[in-house]
Design a protein around this motif. Structure first.
Motif, PDB file in Angstrom:
ATOM      1  N   VAL A 228      49.523  67.467  66.455  1.00 55.97           N
ATOM      2  CA  VAL A 228      50.049  67.166  65.474  1.00 55.97           C
ATOM      3  C   VAL A 228      50.709  64.985  64.945  1.00 55.97           C
ATOM      4  O   VAL A 228      50.820  65.044  64.698  1.00 55.97           O
ATOM      5  CB  VAL A 228      51.389  67.873  64.835  1.00 55.97           C
ATOM      6  CG1 VAL A 228      51.796  67.501  63.945  1.00 55.97           C
ATOM      7  CG2 VAL A 228      50.191  69.018  64.895  1.00 55.97           C
ATOM      8  N   GLU A 229      51.423  65.113  66.419  1.00 54.73           N
ATOM      9  CA  GLU A 229      52.367  64.119  66.435  1.00 54.73           C
ATOM     10  C   GLU A 229      51.871  62.822  67.789  1.00 54.73           C
ATOM     11  O   GLU A 229      52.127  61.893  66.569  1.00 54.73           O
ATOM     12  CB  GLU A 229      53.908  64.570  66.906  1.00 54.73           C
ATOM     13  CG  GLU A 229      54.397  65.615  66.289  1.00 54.73           C
ATOM     14  CD  GLU A 229      55.081  64.682  65.533  1.00 54.73           C
ATOM     15  OE1 GLU A 229      56.064  63.677  65.935  1.00 54.73           O
ATOM     16  OE2 GLU A 229      54.717  65.295  64.296  1.00 54.73           O
TER      17      GLU A 229
ATOM     18  N   GLY B 269      52.169  75.625  73.052  1.00 52.17           N
ATOM     19  CA  GLY B 269      52.385  75.065  71.693  1.00 52.17           C
ATOM     20  C   GLY B 269      52.992  73.450  71.944  1.00 52.17           C
ATOM     21  O   GLY B 269      52.449  72.777  70.868  1.00 52.17           O
ATOM     22  N   ILE B 270      53.265  72.939  73.506  1.00 53.19           N
ATOM     23  CA  ILE B 270      52.974  71.748  73.288  1.00 53.19           C
ATOM     24  C   ILE B 270      51.407  70.999  73.236  1.00 53.19           C
ATOM     25  O   ILE B 270      51.773  69.981  72.478  1.00 53.19           O
ATOM     26  CB  ILE B 270      53.477  71.757  75.029  1.00 53.19           C
ATOM     27  CG1 ILE B 270      54.890  72.761  74.944  1.00 53.19           C
ATOM     28  CG2 ILE B 270      54.210  69.760  74.596  1.00 53.19           C
ATOM     29  CD1 ILE B 270      55.638  71.978  76.345  1.00 53.19           C
ATOM     30  N   LEU B 271      50.921  71.292  73.600  1.00 50.72           N
ATOM     31  CA  LEU B 271      49.849  71.107  73.088  1.00 50.72           C
ATOM     32  C   LEU B 271      49.182  70.943  71.615  1.00 50.72           C
ATOM     33  O   LEU B 271      48.912  69.611  71.437  1.00 50.72           O
ATOM     34  CB  LEU B 271      48.293  71.353  74.054  1.00 50.72           C
ATOM     35  CG  LEU B 271      48.014  71.615  75.929  1.00 50.72           C
ATOM     36  CD1 LEU B 271      47.709  72.074  76.088  1.00 50.72           C
ATOM     37  CD2 LEU B 271      48.425  69.920  76.058  1.00 50.72           C
ATOM     38  N   ARG B 272      49.536  71.866  71.257  1.00 49.69           N
ATOM     39  CA  ARG B 272      49.556  72.135  69.627  1.00 49.69           C
ATOM     40  C   ARG B 272      49.593  71.146  69.201  1.00 49.69           C
ATOM     41  O   ARG B 272      49.800  70.133  67.806  1.00 49.69           O
ATOM     42  CB  ARG B 272      49.758  73.389  69.012  1.00 49.69           C
ATOM     43  CG  ARG B 272      48.778  73.578  67.848  1.00 49.69           C
ATOM     44  CD  ARG B 272      49.311  74.775  67.120  1.00 49.69           C
ATOM     45  NE  ARG B 272      48.778  75.682  68.156  1.00 49.69           N
ATOM     46  CZ  ARG B 272      49.583  76.549  68.418  1.00 49.69           C
ATOM     47  NH1 ARG B 272      50.510  76.910  68.647  1.00 49.69           N
ATOM     48  NH2 ARG B 272      48.623  77.722  69.567  1.00 49.69           N
ATOM     49  N   TRP B 273      51.802  71.157  69.373  1.00 48.94           N
ATOM     50  CA  TRP B 273      52.611  69.849  68.887  1.00 48.94           C
ATOM     51  C   TRP B 273      51.737  68.449  69.104  1.00 48.94           C
ATOM     52  O   TRP B 273      51.997  67.081  68.394  1.00 48.94           O
ATOM     53  CB  TRP B 273      53.849  70.380  69.274  1.00 48.94           C
ATOM     54  CG  TRP B 273      54.594  69.526  68.898  1.00 48.94           C
ATOM     55  CD1 TRP B 273      56.116  68.876  68.910  1.00 48.94           C
ATOM     56  CD2 TRP B 273      54.795  69.210  67.101  1.00 48.94           C
ATOM     57  NE1 TRP B 273      56.816  67.983  68.404  1.00 48.94           N
ATOM     58  CE2 TRP B 273      56.216  68.871  67.032  1.00 48.94           C
ATOM     59  CE3 TRP B 273      54.457  70.306  66.586  1.00 48.94           C
ATOM     60  CZ2 TRP B 273      56.747  68.993  65.307  1.00 48.94           C
ATOM     61  CZ3 TRP B 273      55.278  70.245  64.867  1.00 48.94           C
ATOM     62  CH2 TRP B 273      56.017  69.126  64.620  1.00 48.94           C
ATOM     63  N   TYR B 274      51.366  67.928  70.037  1.00 45.06           N
ATOM     64  CA  TYR B 274      50.306  66.319  70.831  1.00 45.06           C
ATOM     65  C   TYR B 274      49.902  66.722  69.965  1.00 45.06           C
ATOM     66  O   TYR B 274      49.947  65.041  69.233  1.00 45.06           O
ATOM     67  CB  TYR B 274      49.975  66.665  71.609  1.00 45.06           C
ATOM     68  CG  TYR B 274      49.297  65.534  72.107  1.00 45.06           C
ATOM     69  CD1 TYR B 274      49.484  64.647  72.503  1.00 45.06           C
ATOM     70  CD2 TYR B 274      47.720  66.127  72.202  1.00 45.06           C
ATOM     71  CE1 TYR B 274      49.000  63.102  72.510  1.00 45.06           C
ATOM     72  CE2 TYR B 274      46.686  65.194  72.218  1.00 45.06           C
ATOM     73  CZ  TYR B 274      47.467  63.406  72.825  1.00 45.06           C
ATOM     74  OH  TYR B 274      47.206  62.226  72.614  1.00 45.06           O
TER      75      TYR B 274
ATOM     76  N   LEU C 203      51.791  65.428  76.015  1.00 43.46           N
ATOM     77  CA  LEU C 203      50.111  65.357  76.599  1.00 43.46           C
ATOM     78  C   LEU C 203      50.754  65.552  78.278  1.00 43.46           C
ATOM     79  O   LEU C 203      50.419  66.059  78.469  1.00 43.46           O
ATOM     80  CB  LEU C 203      49.320  64.262  76.003  1.00 43.46           C
ATOM     81  CG  LEU C 203      47.896  64.981  76.508  1.00 43.46           C
ATOM     82  CD1 LEU C 203      47.778  65.982  76.553  1.00 43.46           C
ATOM     83  CD2 LEU C 203      46.856  63.588  76.841  1.00 43.46           C
ATOM     84  N   ALA C 204      51.347  64.533  78.894  1.00 42.04           N
ATOM     85  CA  ALA C 204      52.021  64.246  79.746  1.00 42.04           C
ATOM     86  C   ALA C 204      52.342  65.736  80.658  1.00 42.04           C
ATOM     87  O   ALA C 204      52.454  65.960  81.779  1.00 42.04           O
ATOM     88  CB  ALA C 204      52.461  62.996  80.335  1.00 42.04           C
ATOM     89  N   PHE C 205      52.864  65.973  79.374  1.00 40.37           N
ATOM     90  CA  PHE C 205      54.321  67.237  80.029  1.00 40.37           C
ATOM     91  C   PHE C 205      53.331  68.132  80.146  1.00 40.37           C
ATOM     92  O   PHE C 205      54.054  69.119  81.120  1.00 40.37           O
ATOM     93  CB  PHE C 205      55.485  67.412  79.120  1.00 40.37           C
ATOM     94  CG  PHE C 205      56.484  68.110  79.603  1.00 40.37           C
ATOM     95  CD1 PHE C 205      56.456  68.621  80.708  1.00 40.37           C
ATOM     96  CD2 PHE C 205      56.850  69.430  77.754  1.00 40.37           C
ATOM     97  CE1 PHE C 205      57.640  70.450  80.619  1.00 40.37           C
ATOM     98  CE2 PHE C 205      58.004  70.146  78.080  1.00 40.37           C
ATOM     99  CZ  PHE C 205      57.946  70.399  79.648  1.00 40.37           C
ATOM    100  N   ALA C 206      52.246  68.537  78.739  1.00 42.65           N
ATOM    101  CA  ALA C 206      51.873  69.981  78.920  1.00 42.65           C
ATOM    102  C   ALA C 206      51.318  69.856  80.044  1.00 42.65           C
ATOM    103  O   ALA C 206      50.582  70.736  81.249  1.00 42.65           O
ATOM    104  CB  ALA C 206      50.695  69.926  78.346  1.00 42.65           C
TER     105      ALA C 206
END
Length: 380
Positions: A94-95, A87-92, A101-104
């Motif tokens: 978008v944003e 989900g965080i990658l998908r948000w990257y 990306l670094a967090f994922a």
């Protein structure tokens, strides 16, 4: 819209332990408070369909709070961590916030370092190598492919193949998916079938197989990328007309790939880019077009052939794979042991009794079957 939920105020307290003044310790029904953040995955998927400022605010806040968690210390469930990472990658996407990306990447690397088994399955929880879980294997595969696509780092695409061929495909259990023991930690040297988990893993396993097909090819502006070899027929709808190829291969058990052009709607030069992971011996690679040798380019881990494609053309890639003893993913967990590999495949003996395999055992004495209780995957 999450803001319309009656639980909105409560979720502030649940997701923000600092707001309770330390008076409330939240416990999820599974024993893992981090699982509640899994809503990031469907929320980011929903945002693409129904964008709103309120939903964006909620997703940003959930990711901010999730970053504050120590996933290892709380022994977070790997399945939940990985689908939240997706989900965080998908948000990257978008944003385009590089911090996301670094967090994922950090989350995936932490998983790979601390909770991936020697046969590319997973601990069910950080710090608890009790069993693997088919759901998390699927998640690790999809996250690895997304990370490659967004970063271009070939180690993620290599991981995707290793996870697929050793974890996902070998986790099938007569049509189901389920659990196994965690090979590697706590002197667990032998793969043992833990049985199916049809209430959960079988559905997710089906999704994983669908993604494996989907992730086998990616479009380039002027052609096709082959990321996971397999017998298939594919039609690429390109700007100047479609291209249809038939792929025939025995990879990874056998060497080589053959592509036949079944149809081509353009006389423009097209590219065919085939991924060459590190276990393919570079000096062994040869490429022929209609029986004549050609010299392909090597770009970002892919062998690239560019030419006008005509119906009936045959493009063949020949190579040899690295075979033999290989280091463990985490040597410190099982000092003095190693694995046998055939390309991306972790090898084992087809045996119902546990036995140790000396390092100088001929590779021909091993097989790639990993389905019987007691299969050897690690050897001294």
């Amino acid at each position: 819209d999450l803001h319309s939920f009656p639980t909105r105020r409560s979720s502030d307290l649940y997701y923000s332990p600092e707001k309770t003044g330390g008076k409330i310790k939240w416990v999820h029904c599974t024993g893992d408070t981090a699982q509640a953040f899994g809503i990031i995955d469907p929320a980011t998927r929903g945002y693409a369909l129904f964008p709103s400022p309120e939903l964006k605010q909620e997703i940003d806040e959930l990711i901010r709070l999730y970053r504050k968690m120590d996933h290892v210390a709380i022994k977070a469930q790997i399945h939940a961590v990985l689908f939240t990472t997706r989900g965080i990658l998908r948000w990257y996407e978008v944003e385009r916030n590089p911090e996301h990306l670094a967090f994922a990447e950090d989350l995936y690397r932490s998983y790979r370092r601390l909770a991936m088994t020697e046969d590319y399955e997973n601990y069910n929880w950080f710090g608890r190598p009790e069993s693997t879980e088919g759901c998390a294997i699927v998640d690790s595969f999809t996250v690895a492919v997304r990370l490659w696509r967004l970063t271009g780092k070939t180690e993620y695409l290599e991981d995707a193949q290793l996870i697929l061929f050793n974890g996902l495909l070998a986790n099938q259990k007569d049509g189901d998916f389920g659990i196994n023991n965690c090979v590697g930690p706590n002197h667990q040297l032998f793969l043992k079938d833990g049985g199916p988990a049809p209430w959960c893993c079988s559905v997710w396993g089906g999704k994983g197989l669908a993604r494996a097909f989907q992730y086998s090819y990616f479009l380039r502006q002027d052609g096709l990328m082959v990321t996971i070899p397999g017998n298939s027929t594919v039609t690429a709808r390109l700007p100047k007309g479609s291209l249809t190829l038939k792929q025939t291969t025995g990879y990874p058990h056998e060497n080589g790939m053959r592509f036949e052009v079944l149809a081509s709607e353009s006389k423009q030069a097209r590219t065919l880019a085939v991924f060459m992971p590190s276990w393919i011996k570079r000096e062994s690679v040869s490429v022929t077009v209609n029986g004549r040798k050609t010299k392909p380019a090597l770009q970002d881990g892919f062998l690239v052939v560019k030419r006008t494609m005509k119906r009936g053309d045959i493009i063949e890639f020949q190579f040899a794979q690295v075979i033999g003893p290989a280091p463990l993913l985490c040597p410190e967990r099982t000092p003095g042991f190693h694995r046998y590999m055939h390309g991306p495949l972790v090898l084992g003996t087809d045996s119902k009794t546990e036995q140790k395999v000396p390092r100088d055992t001929p590779i021909e004495a091993l097989g790639s079957a990993r389905y019987q209780a007691g299969d050897v995957t690690l050897a001294p």
